[in-house]
Design a protein around this motif. Structure first.
Motif, PDB file in Angstrom:
ATOM      1  N   TRP A  53      16.493  -2.799  -2.195  1.00  0.00           N
ATOM      2  CA  TRP A  53      15.371  -2.261  -3.266  1.00  0.00           C
ATOM      3  C   TRP A  53      14.261  -2.768  -2.985  1.00  0.00           C
ATOM      4  CZ3 TRP A  53      15.476   2.941  -5.171  1.00  0.00           C
ATOM      5  CH2 TRP A  53      16.318   2.891  -4.953  1.00  0.00           C
ATOM      6  N   VAL A  54      13.640  -3.998  -3.285  1.00  0.00           N
ATOM      7  CA  VAL A  54      12.731  -4.738  -3.215  1.00  0.00           C
ATOM      8  C   VAL A  54      11.776  -4.320  -2.840  1.00  0.00           C
ATOM      9  CG1 VAL A  54      12.080  -7.005  -3.643  1.00  0.00           C
ATOM     10  CG2 VAL A  54      14.097  -6.533  -4.464  1.00  0.00           C
ATOM     11  N   GLY A  55      12.044  -4.536  -1.110  1.00  0.00           N
ATOM     12  CA  GLY A  55      11.060  -4.169   0.125  1.00  0.00           C
ATOM     13  C   GLY A  55      10.901  -2.195  -0.189  1.00  0.00           C
ATOM     14  N   SER A  56      11.540  -1.825  -0.671  1.00  0.00           N
ATOM     15  CA  SER A  56      11.515   0.033  -0.631  1.00  0.00           C
ATOM     16  C   SER A  56      10.976   0.282  -1.411  1.00  0.00           C
ATOM     17  CB  SER A  56      12.800   0.824  -0.614  1.00  0.00           C
ATOM     18  OG  SER A  56      13.845   0.042  -1.465  1.00  0.00           O
ATOM     19  N   LEU A  57      11.024  -0.655  -2.895  1.00  0.00           N
ATOM     20  CA  LEU A  57      10.122  -0.244  -3.977  1.00  0.00           C
ATOM     21  C   LEU A  57       8.764  -0.306  -3.597  1.00  0.00           C
ATOM     22  CD1 LEU A  57      12.311  -1.451  -6.946  1.00  0.00           C
ATOM     23  CD2 LEU A  57      11.019   0.985  -6.272  1.00  0.00           C
ATOM     24  N   ALA A  58       8.545  -1.383  -2.746  1.00  0.00           N
ATOM     25  CA  ALA A  58       6.872  -2.363  -2.322  1.00  0.00           C
ATOM     26  C   ALA A  58       6.267  -0.470  -1.999  1.00  0.00           C
ATOM     27  CB  ALA A  58       7.111  -3.649  -1.840  1.00  0.00           C
ATOM     28  N   ASN A  59       7.293   0.123  -0.891  1.00  0.00           N
ATOM     29  CA  ASN A  59       6.591   0.256   0.623  1.00  0.00           C
ATOM     30  C   ASN A  59       6.626   1.619  -0.584  1.00  0.00           C
ATOM     31  OD1 ASN A  59       5.740  -1.264   2.926  1.00  0.00           O
ATOM     32  ND2 ASN A  59       7.430  -2.014   2.371  1.00  0.00           N
ATOM     33  N   GLY A  60       7.058   2.009  -1.507  1.00  0.00           N
ATOM     34  CA  GLY A  60       7.486   3.891  -1.529  1.00  0.00           C
ATOM     35  C   GLY A  60       7.222   3.481  -3.008  1.00  0.00           C
ATOM     36  N   ILE A  61       6.659   3.088  -3.874  1.00  0.00           N
ATOM     37  CA  ILE A  61       6.312   2.874  -5.370  1.00  0.00           C
ATOM     38  C   ILE A  61       5.079   3.977  -5.038  1.00  0.00           C
ATOM     39  CG2 ILE A  61       5.653   0.892  -6.099  1.00  0.00           C
ATOM     40  CD1 ILE A  61       7.022   3.603  -8.571  1.00  0.00           C
ATOM     41  N   GLY A  62       4.248   2.767  -4.727  1.00  0.00           N
ATOM     42  CA  GLY A  62       2.599   3.223  -4.485  1.00  0.00           C
ATOM     43  C   GLY A  62       2.677   4.788  -4.470  1.00  0.00           C
ATOM     44  N   LEU A  63       3.621   5.248  -2.618  1.00  0.00           N
ATOM     45  CA  LEU A  63       3.213   6.755  -2.444  1.00  0.00           C
ATOM     46  C   LEU A  63       3.608   7.495  -3.876  1.00  0.00           C
ATOM     47  CD1 LEU A  63       4.713   5.278   1.411  1.00  0.00           C
ATOM     48  CD2 LEU A  63       2.211   5.712   0.747  1.00  0.00           C
ATOM     49  N   LEU A  64       4.846   7.271  -3.766  1.00  0.00           N
ATOM     50  CA  LEU A  64       5.871   7.997  -5.195  1.00  0.00           C
ATOM     51  C   LEU A  64       4.698   8.371  -6.521  1.00  0.00           C
ATOM     52  CD1 LEU A  64       9.262   6.304  -6.074  1.00  0.00           C
ATOM     53  CD2 LEU A  64       8.666   8.722  -4.902  1.00  0.00           C
ATOM     54  N   ALA A  65       4.104   7.186  -6.888  1.00  0.00           N
ATOM     55  CA  ALA A  65       2.382   7.296  -7.335  1.00  0.00           C
ATOM     56  C   ALA A  65       0.817   7.886  -7.151  1.00  0.00           C
ATOM     57  CB  ALA A  65       2.321   6.184  -8.794  1.00  0.00           C
ATOM     58  N   SER A  66       0.907   8.647  -5.928  1.00  0.00           N
ATOM     59  CA  SER A  66       0.198   8.872  -4.982  1.00  0.00           C
ATOM     60  C   SER A  66      -0.989   9.896  -5.613  1.00  0.00           C
ATOM     61  CB  SER A  66       0.270   9.535  -3.565  1.00  0.00           C
ATOM     62  OG  SER A  66       0.925   8.736  -2.552  1.00  0.00           O
ATOM     63  N   PRO A  67       0.089  11.341  -6.597  1.00  0.00           N
ATOM     64  CA  PRO A  67      -0.824  11.543  -7.216  1.00  0.00           C
ATOM     65  C   PRO A  67      -1.358  10.985  -8.721  1.00  0.00           C
ATOM     66  CG  PRO A  67       1.875  12.735  -6.954  1.00  0.00           C
ATOM     67  CD  PRO A  67       1.538  11.161  -6.059  1.00  0.00           C
ATOM     68  N   VAL A  68      -0.903  10.074  -9.029  1.00  0.00           N
ATOM     69  CA  VAL A  68      -1.836   9.548 -10.543  1.00  0.00           C
ATOM     70  C   VAL A  68      -2.944   8.303  -9.148  1.00  0.00           C
ATOM     71  CG1 VAL A  68      -1.750   7.579 -11.955  1.00  0.00           C
ATOM     72  CG2 VAL A  68       0.355   9.170 -11.513  1.00  0.00           C
ATOM     73  N   CYS A  69      -2.688   8.059  -8.289  1.00  0.00           N
ATOM     74  CA  CYS A  69      -3.380   7.172  -6.984  1.00  0.00           C
ATOM     75  C   CYS A  69      -4.878   8.143  -6.516  1.00  0.00           C
ATOM     76  CB  CYS A  69      -2.931   6.519  -6.226  1.00  0.00           C
ATOM     77  SG  CYS A  69      -1.804   5.188  -6.469  1.00  0.00           S
ATOM     78  N   SER A  70      -5.026   9.553  -6.385  1.00  0.00           N
ATOM     79  CA  SER A  70      -5.336  10.417  -5.574  1.00  0.00           C
ATOM     80  C   SER A  70      -6.203  10.571  -7.149  1.00  0.00           C
ATOM     81  CB  SER A  70      -4.783  11.957  -5.488  1.00  0.00           C
ATOM     82  OG  SER A  70      -4.060  11.333  -4.696  1.00  0.00           O
ATOM     83  N   ILE A  71      -5.694  10.999  -8.295  1.00  0.00           N
ATOM     84  CA  ILE A  71      -6.831  11.179  -9.517  1.00  0.00           C
ATOM     85  C   ILE A  71      -7.290  10.276  -9.743  1.00  0.00           C
ATOM     86  CG2 ILE A  71      -6.519  11.438 -12.463  1.00  0.00           C
ATOM     87  CD1 ILE A  71      -3.828  13.459 -11.975  1.00  0.00           C
ATOM     88  N   CYS A  72      -6.922   8.113 -10.333  1.00  0.00           N
ATOM     89  CA  CYS A  72      -7.942   7.454 -10.458  1.00  0.00           C
ATOM     90  C   CYS A  72      -9.462   6.823  -9.050  1.00  0.00           C
ATOM     91  CB  CYS A  72      -6.821   6.695 -10.000  1.00  0.00           C
ATOM     92  SG  CYS A  72      -5.387   6.295 -11.278  1.00  0.00           S
ATOM     93  N   VAL A  73      -8.571   7.572  -7.964  1.00  0.00           N
ATOM     94  CA  VAL A  73      -9.622   7.852  -6.641  1.00  0.00           C
ATOM     95  C   VAL A  73     -10.182   8.330  -7.069  1.00  0.00           C
ATOM     96  CG1 VAL A  73     -10.571   7.656  -5.052  1.00  0.00           C
ATOM     97  CG2 VAL A  73      -8.835   6.193  -5.383  1.00  0.00           C
ATOM     98  N   GLY A 116      -0.196  -1.063  -5.739  1.00  0.00           N
ATOM     99  CA  GLY A 116      -1.480  -2.070  -6.195  1.00  0.00           C
ATOM    100  C   GLY A 116      -1.962  -0.911  -4.898  1.00  0.00           C
ATOM    101  N   CYS A 117      -0.922  -1.752  -3.634  1.00  0.00           N
ATOM    102  CA  CYS A 117      -0.562  -0.984  -2.280  1.00  0.00           C
ATOM    103  C   CYS A 117      -1.525   0.411  -2.139  1.00  0.00           C
ATOM    104  CB  CYS A 117       0.472  -1.104  -1.313  1.00  0.00           C
ATOM    105  SG  CYS A 117       0.639  -3.265  -1.217  1.00  0.00           S
ATOM    106  N   GLY A 118      -0.806   0.758  -3.319  1.00  0.00           N
ATOM    107  CA  GLY A 118      -0.749   2.777  -3.281  1.00  0.00           C
ATOM    108  C   GLY A 118      -2.163   2.915  -3.545  1.00  0.00           C
ATOM    109  N   LEU A 119      -2.549   2.351  -4.785  1.00  0.00           N
ATOM    110  CA  LEU A 119      -3.986   2.999  -4.968  1.00  0.00           C
ATOM    111  C   LEU A 119      -4.864   2.481  -4.195  1.00  0.00           C
ATOM    112  CD1 LEU A 119      -4.107   1.078  -8.609  1.00  0.00           C
ATOM    113  CD2 LEU A 119      -4.271   4.006  -7.665  1.00  0.00           C
ATOM    114  N   LEU A 120      -4.699   0.893  -3.339  1.00  0.00           N
ATOM    115  CA  LEU A 120      -5.951   0.209  -2.063  1.00  0.00           C
ATOM    116  C   LEU A 120      -5.681   1.627  -1.033  1.00  0.00           C
ATOM    117  CD1 LEU A 120      -5.091  -2.916  -2.406  1.00  0.00           C
ATOM    118  CD2 LEU A 120      -7.406  -1.988  -2.978  1.00  0.00           C
ATOM    119  N   TYR A 121      -4.721   2.346  -1.315  1.00  0.00           N
ATOM    120  CA  TYR A 121      -4.276   2.839   0.383  1.00  0.00           C
ATOM    121  C   TYR A 121      -5.076   4.302   0.378  1.00  0.00           C
ATOM    122  CZ  TYR A 121      -2.302   5.960   4.338  1.00  0.00           C
ATOM    123  OH  TYR A 121      -2.264   6.411   5.130  1.00  0.00           O
TER     124      TYR A 121
END
Length: 507
Positions: A53-73, A116-121
Motif C-alpha cells: 500500500w505504501v508504494g501504491s499510494l505514492a504512485n496513485g494518490i496524486g492521480l486520484l487527486a488529479s481533478p483537484v490538481c487540475s483545478i490548482c494548476v 506532491g507528485c500528482g501536482l507536479l505531473y
C-alpha cells in the motif's frame, strides 16, 4: 488567461528541460519504491499486500487527486504549484525516515509524497501542452522520460545509499535532492498573450445592470467592502444599545448630520450590495453546474469513455511489476550473484526508451495514436501472462525490458486525450482520466500482494493482471471502430482541435 499560439520552440525547450528534471526528481524514489519495499518488509514484518500500500499510494494518490490538481494548476498556474509541490515531496521523504510503523508511511510517503507528485505531473504536462502543438508528441515524450530515467538511477542509488547509510539516511538524502524541484519550478514561465488583452472586469462589473435596483455610478470592490463594513458597524453599535437610547441618538444624528437624501442613498447602496451578493452566489453555483455538465458531455464521447475504463484496468494490471519485480525474483529463488542490473532499473531505462520512441511516432501523420496506444495495451497483457513462466534472471530481465518499453505509452496518453477532446478541455478531461489511473495504481499492487499472501505464489496474480490489461485494450479498440460511429461525416461538426479516429489513417 489568454494564450498565444504555441511557439513549438524557443522558451518551450527550457520548459521541456525543467519539466524533465522535475519528473526525474519527484518520481525517482516513488517509482523505484520496489527497493524500499523489500526493506520495509524486513523492517516492519507486515504482509506483502499491506506493505504494498505504501508504494501504491505514492504512485496513485496524486492521480486520484488529479481533478483537484487540475483545478490548482488552472487557478494558480504551473509555476506556483510546482514550487509548493517541491516542498511537499521533499518534506514527505524526509518525514518517512522517522517512520515508526507502516501506518506512518501511508501518510508521509504515500499521501504527502504522492500528492506532491500528482501536482507536479499535472503542472509539467499542462505547461508543455501550452508551449507545443506540432511537436507536442516529441515534447511530452521527452519530459515523461524524466520519471523513467529517475526510476533507472534511483533504483541503484537508493540501494547504494541503504548499504552506506541505512534506510533512514537514504530517505533523508533523497528528500534533500528533491528540493531542486524548487529551482525547476521557478523557470516555468506561463505562456501569456503578447498582445495586451482588455482589462479584466471586476466582479461588480460582471453583474448585469438589470440586477441593480438603483443605477448609480458603479463602485469598485474596495468601495463596496467599505460600504458594507460601515453598515455592519453602525448596525452592530445600534443593536447593543437600549431602545430608548437608540431612538434618542438616531433623532440627534438625523437632526444634526444626516438628512433624508443621505438616508435614502445609504439604503440604495445596501440594496445594491444585497443584489450583488445574490448574483455572485448564483454565478458560483452556475460555474459548479457547468463543470458537471461539461463532464457529462465528455462521457458522451465513446472514445473518452473507453479511455477511462482502459486506463483503470491498465494500471491495475500493468503497474505492479515495477513495484514487485524484485520480490518476484526473490520468490523464484534466483541467485543474487546472477544480477547484472536491478530489474527495476531495466524497467526504468526501457520505459524511457519507450516514451521517447512512442512520442516520436505520435508526431507522424500516418500513425494513428489511438491504435498505437491500444497495441501497447494488448502487448502488455501478453507480457504479463508470460511472467509466471519466467524462472531465471535472463527471462525476467527480458520481460522487464518489454514491460518497461510498453509502459512508455504514458507519453502518448496526453496526446491521445488532447486529440480526443481538444486542448481547451485538456485539463478537465485529463484530470478525470488521471483519477481513474490513480485508482488503478492504488489497487493494483495490494491486489497482487494479497494474491501472494493467499496462494504463496505470484502466478495467479499475474494471470489476473494480464486479463485486466487485455480487457481494457479490447474495450478501447471496440469503442474506436467505425461501426460504432456510423456517421463519420459528423467529424466536421466536432469542435476545433478535436480528433476523429478512423480505421485507416490518412497518409
Amino acid at each position: 488567461m489568454v494564450f498565444r499560439k504555441p511557439p513549438d520552440g524557443g522558451w518551450g525547450w527550457v520548459i521541456v528541460v525543467v519539466s524533465f528534471f522535475t519528473q526525474f526528481l519527484c518520481y525517482g524514489s516513488p517509482l523505484a519504491v520496489g527497493v524500499l519495499y523489500l526493506e520495509w518488509l524486513d523492517a516492519f514484518g507486515e504482509g506483502k499486500g499491506k506493505t504494498a500500500w505504501v508504494g501504491s499510494l505514492a504512485n496513485g494518490i496524486g492521480l486520484l487527486a488529479s481533478p483537484v490538481c487540475s483545478i490548482c494548476v488552472s487557478s494558480f498556474g504551473a509555476r506556483p504549484v510546482a514550487i509548493f509541490s517541491g516542498f511537499m515531496v521533499a518534506g514527505g521523504l524526509m518525514m518517512s525516515s522517522f517512520a515508526p510503523n507502516i501506518y506512518f508511511l501511508y501518510i508521509s510517503y504515500g499521501i504527502v509524497v504522492g500528492l506532491g507528485c500528482g501536482l507536479l505531473y499535472t503542472a509539467t504536462v499542462t505547461i508543455t501542452c501550452h508551449y507545443f502543438d506540432k511537436r507536442r508528441g516529441l515534447a511530452l515524450g521527452l519530459i515523461s522520460t524524466g520519471s523513467s530515467v529517475g526510476l533507472f538511477i534511483y533504483a541503484a542509488l537508493q540501494r547504494e545509499l541503504i548499504d552506506l547509510y541505512g534506510l533512514d539516511g537514504c530517505l533523508l538524502i533523497v528528500g534533500a535532492l528533491s528540493l531542486n524541484i524548487l529551482a525547476c519550478g521557478s523557470l516555468m514561465r506561463p505562456l501569456e498573450s503578447s498582445d495586451s488583452p482588455p482589462p479584466e472586469k471586476t466582479c461588480v462589473d460582471k453583474v448585469p445592470d438589470q440586477y441593480f435596483v438603483y443605477h448609480e455610478k458603479e463602485k469598485t470592490v474596495e468601495e463596496n467592502i467599505s460600504i458594507l463594513e460601515k453598515g455592519y458597524v453602525d448596525e452592530k453599535c445600534a443593536n447593543n444599545m437600549p431602545d430608548y437610547k437608540q431612538d434618542s441618538i438616531l433623532n440627534k444624528n438625523v437632526l444634526s448630520s444626516i438628512n433624508v437624501n443621505e438616508k435614502d442613498t445609504y439604503k440604495k447602496k445596501v440594496v445594491e450590495q444585497t443584489n450583488f451578493c445574490k448574483q455572485l452566489a448564483k454565478r458560483k453555483w452556475q460555474l459548479y453546474l457547468n463543470y458537471w455538465e461539461e463532464t457529462a458531455v465528455l462521457f458522451k464521447n465513446k472514445v473518452f469513455s473507453a479511455l477511462f475504463v482502459a486506463i483503470l484496468l491498465f494500471d491495475i494490471g500493468g503497474f505492479p511489476p515495477s513495484l514487485l519485480m524484485e520480490d518476484v525474483a526473490r520468490s523464484a529463488n534466483i541467485n543474487e550473484d546472477d544480477y547484472h542490473m536491478p530489474l527495476i532499473s531495466i524497467i526504468g531505462i526501457m520505459t524511457a526508451v519507450g516514451k521517447l520512441t512512442l512520442g516520436i511516432l505520435a508526431d507522424f501523420k500516418w500513425v494513428n495514436t489511438l491504435y498505437l496506444y491500444v497495441t501497447t495495451l494488448l502487448m502488455t497483457g501478453l507480457a504479463l501472462f508470460a511472467i509466471p513462466f519466467a524462472k531465471s534472471y535472463l527471462t525476467l530481465a527480458v520481460l522487464s525490458g518489454i514491460l518497461g518499453f510498453l509502459t512508455g505509452n504514458w507519453s502518448i496518453f496526453p496526446y491521445v486525450t488532447t486529440k480526443t477532446v481538444g486542448i481547451e478541455k485538456l485539463t478537465h478531461a485529463y484530470g478525470i482520466l488521471m483519477f481513474f489511473a490513480g485508482l488503478g495504481n492504488s489497487l493494483g499492487p495490494p491486489i497482487v500482494g494479497w494474491f501472494y499472501d493467499w496462494t504463496q505464489e505470484y502466478d495467479t496474480a499475474f494471470y489476473f493482471s494480464g486479463f485486466c490489461v487485455l480487457l481494457g485494450g479490447f474495450l478501447l479498440l471496440l469503442a474506436a471502430l467505425p461501426c460504432w460511429n456510423a456517421c463519420t461525416n459528423q467529424s466536421s461538426k466536432l469542435p476545433p482541435n478535436t480528433y476523429s479516429y478512423k480505421v485507416a489513417s490518412s497518409a
